[in-house]
Each structure stands twice: as structure tokens, then as C-alpha cells.
Design a protein around this motif. Structure first.
Motif, short mmCIF file in Angstrom:
data_model
loop_
_atom_site.label_atom_id
_atom_site.label_comp_id
_atom_site.label_asym_id
_atom_site.label_seq_id
_atom_site.Cartn_x
_atom_site.Cartn_y
_atom_site.Cartn_z
N TYR A 66 0.82 -1.21 0.00
CA TYR A 66 0.00 0.00 0.00
C TYR A 66 0.86 1.26 0.00
N GLY A 67 1.84 1.29 -0.92
CA GLY A 67 2.62 2.49 -1.16
C GLY A 67 3.85 2.67 -0.28
N LYS A 68 4.07 1.80 0.69
CA LYS A 68 5.26 1.89 1.54
C LYS A 68 6.12 0.65 1.39
N SER A 69 7.43 0.82 1.58
CA SER A 69 8.37 -0.28 1.34
C SER A 69 8.76 -0.99 2.64
N TYR A 70 8.83 -2.33 2.54
CA TYR A 70 9.17 -3.15 3.70
C TYR A 70 10.06 -4.31 3.24
N GLN A 71 10.84 -4.85 4.18
CA GLN A 71 11.65 -6.03 3.90
C GLN A 71 11.89 -6.79 5.20
N GLY A 72 12.20 -8.09 5.06
CA GLY A 72 12.53 -8.89 6.23
C GLY A 72 11.46 -8.86 7.31
N LYS A 73 11.90 -8.62 8.54
CA LYS A 73 11.01 -8.65 9.70
C LYS A 73 9.88 -7.62 9.57
N SER A 74 10.19 -6.44 9.07
CA SER A 74 9.16 -5.40 8.95
C SER A 74 8.08 -5.81 7.95
N LEU A 75 8.46 -6.58 6.92
CA LEU A 75 7.47 -7.07 5.95
C LEU A 75 6.51 -8.04 6.63
N TYR A 76 7.04 -8.98 7.40
CA TYR A 76 6.18 -9.92 8.13
C TYR A 76 5.22 -9.15 9.05
N GLU A 77 5.73 -8.16 9.73
CA GLU A 77 4.92 -7.46 10.73
C GLU A 77 3.82 -6.62 10.10
N ILE A 78 4.10 -5.97 8.96
CA ILE A 78 3.05 -5.17 8.33
C ILE A 78 1.98 -6.06 7.72
N LEU A 79 2.40 -7.19 7.13
CA LEU A 79 1.42 -8.12 6.56
C LEU A 79 0.53 -8.70 7.65
N GLU A 80 1.14 -9.06 8.77
CA GLU A 80 0.36 -9.60 9.88
C GLU A 80 -0.63 -8.57 10.41
N SER A 81 -0.21 -7.33 10.48
CA SER A 81 -1.11 -6.28 10.99
C SER A 81 -2.33 -6.13 10.07
N TYR A 82 -2.11 -6.29 8.74
CA TYR A 82 -3.24 -6.19 7.81
C TYR A 82 -4.17 -7.39 7.91
N VAL A 83 -3.62 -8.57 8.20
CA VAL A 83 -4.48 -9.74 8.42
C VAL A 83 -5.42 -9.46 9.58
N ARG A 84 -4.88 -8.93 10.66
CA ARG A 84 -5.71 -8.64 11.84
C ARG A 84 -6.70 -7.51 11.55
N LYS A 85 -6.27 -6.51 10.75
CA LYS A 85 -7.19 -5.44 10.36
C LYS A 85 -8.36 -5.99 9.55
N GLY A 86 -8.10 -7.02 8.75
CA GLY A 86 -9.16 -7.60 7.93
C GLY A 86 -10.31 -8.16 8.76
N PHE A 87 -10.05 -8.43 10.03
CA PHE A 87 -11.09 -8.91 10.94
C PHE A 87 -11.57 -7.83 11.91
N HIS A 88 -10.66 -6.95 12.35
CA HIS A 88 -10.97 -6.11 13.51
C HIS A 88 -11.01 -4.61 13.24
N ALA A 89 -10.50 -4.14 12.10
CA ALA A 89 -10.42 -2.68 11.88
C ALA A 89 -11.82 -2.06 11.89
N LEU A 90 -11.95 -0.94 12.58
CA LEU A 90 -13.23 -0.24 12.61
C LEU A 90 -13.46 0.55 11.32
N ASP A 91 -12.36 1.08 10.77
CA ASP A 91 -12.45 1.83 9.52
C ASP A 91 -12.69 0.84 8.37
N GLU A 92 -13.79 1.00 7.64
CA GLU A 92 -14.17 0.02 6.61
C GLU A 92 -13.13 -0.07 5.50
N GLU A 93 -12.51 1.07 5.14
CA GLU A 93 -11.49 1.05 4.09
C GLU A 93 -10.27 0.22 4.52
N GLU A 94 -9.84 0.40 5.77
CA GLU A 94 -8.71 -0.37 6.28
C GLU A 94 -9.08 -1.85 6.40
N ARG A 95 -10.31 -2.12 6.76
CA ARG A 95 -10.76 -3.50 6.88
C ARG A 95 -10.75 -4.18 5.51
#
Length: 650
Positions: free
Chosen positions: A430-459
Motif C-alpha cells: 500500500y505504497g510503503k516499502s518493507y523487507q525482512g522482519k518489517s514485511l512480516y509485521e506489516i502483513l500480519e497487521s493487515y491480516v488482523r485489520k481484515g477482521f478487527h479494523a473499525l475503519d471500513e477502508e482499512e478492513r
């Protein structure tokens, strides 16, 4: 900070309100630090094979048999020890067979109970009495505790134990007691279970595996790409839903959805039969032996084609909506010449194996027909409102993550995306660059957002990201340049089927690269390991699951029956105990009945990967580090009590 410390000590004093209670807890925790490290059990790529999974779980990849060997050594023959181990795995089923063959069951009960009591004592010796007590079955907790606890104050121990055992047999509780002891041994032999990805797809029982894991005493899960696919489907992501149904149809496992989760597939079945009634759907034959009758198989094949076409349309919509995914080259429907039945890929024209696409409008190939849209709306609601599926996915969210660092082991499914030179590959999310550990962490955060984010766009972004993780080149859980699903169905040319792996897989013997990955996740290069799943190890071709001098262990050896022709075995598992690491290769699992009858442990070979010179204690583990922190906090509380800063709450 001083105010914060005061508030913390006040909260801690509510748990330990007196000097005596705080002191006792310090002594207890210090004692735990000096116990042997508990056994960890690593499994990966189970792929719905419930019976094989259950068997490996029961025998702890040979850990239970090793416990039997430890207790009885050369005093008992190998066949007798194996029969005893099988009894521990399947106590009820094994006893049913023994009762048909044994003349004097009373003597058998007595001998067996004594043997199980001795193994229980050895299994319990790693733990505090409090932890053992919590593991005891409720019905027999007191009696088992009496039998496995040494009684220093009793003069005639033999007579004491004899009277208890004789009473158990006399009142008709021997069989239930043997079952209780067997389950206790299983429970105490393995302290913690790691599932390194891919519980779902291919095999017929992922939902049963999830039920079993939810009852397991201590478990963590590193999500695989197939797990994230099901998580996306449960979150209502249409690309994930279509893929889940397509894979179930392909392997003849639609029962998982219909009976396992109660998902209504009748609208899809009706649509498929009407739309493709005269179509043989030759490209959509099922894989493996589903055991279905001719009519049911024909229906599954037509449903397989119907959902596949819907999938390619829906995925095209996702790609068009998310140009940042950079997956435009995977949109192929608009490259098809529907009159000629050909497709152009990378400047080359190929004839398609299937030319019947009655639901595709060449002017708008990614648009769903009214019937297809109605089916997808119903399926979306069915997945979102399936209570059992949602419960399983909540468990994956609570117990799972994309990676885990545990006791100097780095656990993940798939790969850490690398460039050809071994450096960390940069991936745009989504427009920002990641690698290694930071890539895992941002992807995981989006998985959790897909279930729990209150903002519909983020979900919605989170939901789409789960589909991206399933099949994108930038996903650490996939690790290939493309998923050639379309080409494998419709094109005969093998060159189009090729999926190029990330350089990670060819660099696993390079120590500098592996050390770089370990450093990226905060681990030293010595005394640490990577435990990895996802790509089956082709043992029959001589491939070794142990890479880089033992620093990397790829433990996917083909649990799934669909892979066993490629691998030659039925999976690897890993055991980490107080003496080191043991890699176990498994022979193909025939059936539970055969395992009981043949008394087979299914592990064909055990390799000691790493043996420590000094036995590891709890104090050497991550749990030990946490316990030392608790001891330090309690000692501060003691000083506060004794200095008068905090009053005892007598």
C-alpha cells in the motif's frame, strides 16, 4: 516512572498480599528454573490429513516410545515395548483387541497398570507437582497423584501401591484408569506444540484438526498461505472464498464445507449443472480418489469449473482495484480470443484445452453474470455467518502469527523474500516499502485489520491483503513469481506452468545469507535455528531437510497424500527436548486400524540434528527468562514490604 512502579507494586501486592506468599512464589519459581526443559514438538504442512496428524500427535514423533525405552531399557523386549507404546496411543482400541486374545485379564491389567505408573512417574518428573496436578484427569486425579508421587514416609510401599491397584481392578475401573494414564503420558511427554503452517486444504479433515488443536494444552501456529486463504474467506474476501471452494472441489473435499462447516453449496451446484450440463469439463477432473459415485463426481467436476471461472473473474477485479499489488500480468481473461479458443501470453499464442466459456462476455471478461453475482453474495454471507468457521479463525488469530521466535528458533512458513545476491527483497505494501522482519509485521497487521479494523477502508485493505499473501510474488508465505493456476487448467505447454521460486530456496546452504536472516529477526548466528515449512523436501531424490550445517530445517516432507509421490515419505517432524534436536522422517500413514494392528510408530528414521553437552533446563529457555523477570519483580515487592513502602494485606 516512580508513580508507575508504585502502582505496579500495588497491583502485584494484590496477587501476593503477604511477605510469606511472595517468598513462597519466589521459591516455587526458582525451583521451576532448575527443572529440565519441556519437550517441544514441531509439525508443518498437515493439509487436512487428520488421521496421520492425530497419530503423530499421540506418539509425539517417537517421544512416547523413547520414554518407554528410558524407563524399561533392556529389561523389556522391543516387541513388548512397542505393544505398550501402541496401548498408550490408542488405549481403548488396543484393549478391545487384547480382550479377544488374553485369557487372564486381571493379571494383564495389573502388569499394565504398574508399567503405565512407572512411565507416568518419568514423564511427570520434568514438572512441578502443581503443573502435574493440573494435567490430571478429573475423575482419577487423587488416585493417580498418590500412585506417581514418591511416599518417603511409608514403610511398605509395595503393599501400599498393591492395595490401590488391586482395588482399581476389583471395582471394574481398570480400563478407564489405563485410558486416563495413557492420556496423561501423552499430555506430559510433549510440553508444547508448534504448527508451522498449512493446516488447511487438500486433505479431508482440516476442521477436525482445528477442533483437536483448540483442545490441546499448549500450542502456537505460524500461518501458512493456505491458512491465510481460509482466514480471508472467513473475513468475506471473494477471491479467497472462490479459491477455497475451488481447492475443495479439486480434491473431492466439498464435504468439508457442506458438512464440516455447514456452508450451503446448492446454489453453486444448481448453477454449475445448468450452465455446464453438456460440457464434459475435461480440464477439471478431480485429484486423488474422492470415493464419490459417478453422478456425484460429475457434479463436483462441473462445480469445479464453475467456481474456477468465477475465481478468475473475481481475482481480475481485485487486481484492477489494487494496482499497487503489481499483478496485472496475472489478469489473463482479456487475452483470450473466445472465437478461436486461443490465448496470447508474453507475445506467444497458445491453443486452449477448454474453449467453452458461456458466462464470459469478451467485452467485459471480468464481470460476473447476474447468477454468478447472486452465488457470490450468498457464499460471502455464508462464510461470514458460519459460527464454527469464525470460531476456528479466531483461534488462528489468537494463537497464530506470521512468524515466531521461541527458544532460539525462528519459525515461519514459506520464505524470507530475498534478491539474487541474498540481500533482503523490498516489497511495496500500500505504497510503503518493507523487507525482512518489517514485511512480516506489516502483513500480519493487515491480516488482523481484515477482521478487527473499525475503519471500513482499512478492513477491506486487510481482506484484500489476505488474498495477496496467498499468491503474490511479494508474499513470504508463497515465495514464487506467480501462481499458474489458469495455465495449469487450460494450457498443455509445460513452459507456461513453471513457477519460479524466490532465490531464498537456492541460498539456504549459504551461511552468510542464513546468518543475515537470523540477525534480521534479532537472533545470534550461533546456537540458533530456522524451522521452515511450505515446500516439500524430495527425499526420494536425495534432498536433505537439514540445510546450512544444521542451521535450517525444512520439515515439510509431504504430510499430504497428494505430495507423497514427489517426496517418497509422509513428512518430517521435529522434536526439541532437554538433550537437543531430533528430526523424524515418517513413512506413509496407512490407517488408524493398521497402526493399532501392526503396532507401528510410522517414524522410519530419527536423526539427531543437535545434541547439547549439558542438559537444558527451564532456566535456559524463553519461559525461564520470563520467570527470572517475575522473581526480580517479587523481590522488589519483598523489599517494599520490609521497608514499609507497602503494607501487607493480612
Amino acid at each position: 516512572m516512580k508513580d508507575l512502579e508504585e502502582r505496579y507494586l500495588e497491583r502485584l501486592s494484590q496477587l501476593y498480599p503477604t511477605i510469606a506468599m511472595a517468598s513462597t512464589e519466589i521459591i516455587n519459581l526458582q525451583a521451576i528454573l532448575n527443572l529440565p526443559k519441556g519437550t517441544e514438538h514441531f509439525l508443518t504442512d498437515i493439509h487436512g490429513e487428520y488421521e496421520a496428524f492425530s497419530h503423530v500427535l499421540k506418539n509425539g514423533s517417537g517421544a512416547v516410545r523413547r520414554k518407554v525405552d528410558d524407563v524399561f531399557g533392556n529389561t523389556m523386549g522391543s516387541r513388548t515395548k512397542q505393544a505398550l507404546a501402541t496401548l498408550i496411543y490408542y488405549p481403548k482400541e488396543k484393549m478391545d483387541r487384547i480382550k479377544r486374545e488374553e485369557d487372564n485379564m486381571e493379571d494383564w491389567y495389573k502388569i499394565t497398570l504398574y508399567r503405565l505408573i512407572e512411565i507416568s512417574k518419568r514423564a511427570a518428573s520434568k514438572y512441578t507437582r502443581s503443573k502435574v496436578r493440573k494435567s490430571l484427569p478429573e475423575d482419577f486425579a487423587y488416585v493417580i497423584e498418590e500412585l506417581i508421587t514418591e511416599k518417603a514416609d511409608i514403610m511398605d510401599k509395595g503393599s501400599y501401591y498393591n492395595s490401590i491397584v488391586s482395588t482399581i481392578i476389583r471395582i471394574g475401573k481398570a480400563e478407564k484408569f489405563i485410558i486416563a494414564l495413557s492420556e496423561l503420558i501423552q499430555r506430559l511427554t510433549v510440553d508444547h506444540l508448534h504448527i508451522v503452517g498449512d493446516i488447511y486444504d487438500r486433505g479431508p479433515g482440516p476442521h477436525i484438526i482445528m477442533d483437536k488443536l483448540m483442545k490441546y494444552h499448549s500450542v502456537d501456529i505460524q500461518w501458512g498461505n493456505h491458512d491465510v486463504l481460509w482466514m480471508g474467506a472467513a473475513a468475506g474476501q471473494r477471491g479467497c472464498i472462490a479459491n477455497v471452494i475451488r481447492i475443495c472441489a479439486r480434491y473431492g473435499n466439498l464435504d468439508i464445507l457442506e458438512e464440516g462447516y455447514g456452508i450451503n453449496l446448492l446454489p453453486l451446484a444448481t448453477f454449475a449443472l445448468n450452465t455446464y450440463k453438456d460440457d464434459p469439463c475435461k480440464c477439471f477432473q478431480l485429484k486423488g480418489d474422492s470415493g464419490h459415485g459417478k453422478n456425484e463426481m460429475l457434479m463436483d467436476i462441473k462445480m469445479h469449473k464453475a467456481i474456477s471461472v468465477i475465481q478468475f473473474k473475481v481475482e481480475g477485479q481485485i487486481i484492477q482495484k489494487n494496482p499497487g499489488f503489481k499483478m496485472e500480468d496475472r489478469n489473463l481473461l482479456h487475452h483470450v480470443d473466445y472465437e478461436k479458443g486461443t490465448i496470447e501470453i508474453d507475445g506467444k499464442t497458445y491453443e486452449m484445452l477448454d474453449k467453452n466459456f458461456p458466462t464470459i462476455d469478451p467485452k467485459n471478461p471480468y464481470g460476473l453474470t447476474k447468477e454468478e453475482e447472486d452465488i457470490m453474495e450468498r457464499l460471502e454471507q455464508a462464510f461470514l455467518n458460519c459460527e464454527k468457521l469464525q470460531r476456528h479463525m479466531r483461534f488462528l488469530l489468537n494463537k497464530g502469527a506470521l512468524y515466531k521466535v521461541y527458544n532460539n528458533n525462528l519459525l515461519y512458513h514459506g520464505c524470507v523474500p530475498l534478491n539474487e545476491d541474498g540481500s533482503l527483497k523490498t516489497v511495496s505494501v500500500y505504497g510503503k516499502s518493507y523487507q525482512g522482519k518489517s514485511l512480516y509485521e506489516i502483513l500480519e497487521s493487515y491480516v488482523r485489520k481484515g477482521f478487527h479494523a473499525l475503519d471500513e477502508e482499512e478492513r477491506e485493505r486487510g481482506r484484500d491483503m489476505m488474498w495477496y499473501i496467498w499468491l503474490s510474488e511479494g508474499s513470504p508465505l508463497f515465495g514464487k513469481d506467480k501462481m499458474a493456476t489458469f495455465e495449469r487448467y487450460f494450457l498443455a505447454e509445460k513452459e507456461t506452468h513453471k513457477e519460479k521460486k524466490n532465490p531464498y530456496y537456492s541460498l539456504l546452504e549459504e551461511e552468510e545469507v542464513v546468518n543475515g536472516i537470523l540477525r534480521e529477526f534479532g537472533l545470534p548466528s550461533e546456537g540458533t535455528h530456522i524451522v521452515n515449512g511450505h515446500v516439500p523436501v524430495k527425499s526420494k531424490n536425495g534432498e536433505n531437510p537439514v540445510k546450512c550445517g544444521g542451521k535450517v530445517m525444512v520439515i515439510d516432507g509431504g504430510f499430504s497424500k497428494a505430495y507423497q509421490k514427489e517426496t517418497g515419505i509422509a513428512g518430517y517432524t521435529l522434536i526439541s527436548n532437554s538433550y537437543g534436536l531430533i528430526l523424524v522422517a515418517h513413512e506413509p500413514f496407512e490407517s488408524t486400524e493398521a497402526a493399532i494392528e501392526k503396532e507401528s510408530d510410522i517414524h522410519s528414521d530419527s536423526v539427531i540434528v543437535n545434541r547439547v553437552l549439558e542438559r537444558k533446563l527451564v532456566g535456559d529457555t524463553d519461559v525461564g527468562r520470563d520467570l527470572r523477570e517475575q522473581i526480580a519483580d517479587l523481590e522488589v515487592l519483598l523489599r517494599a514490604y520490609r521497608s514499609g513502602r507497602i503494607a501487607e494485606k493480612v
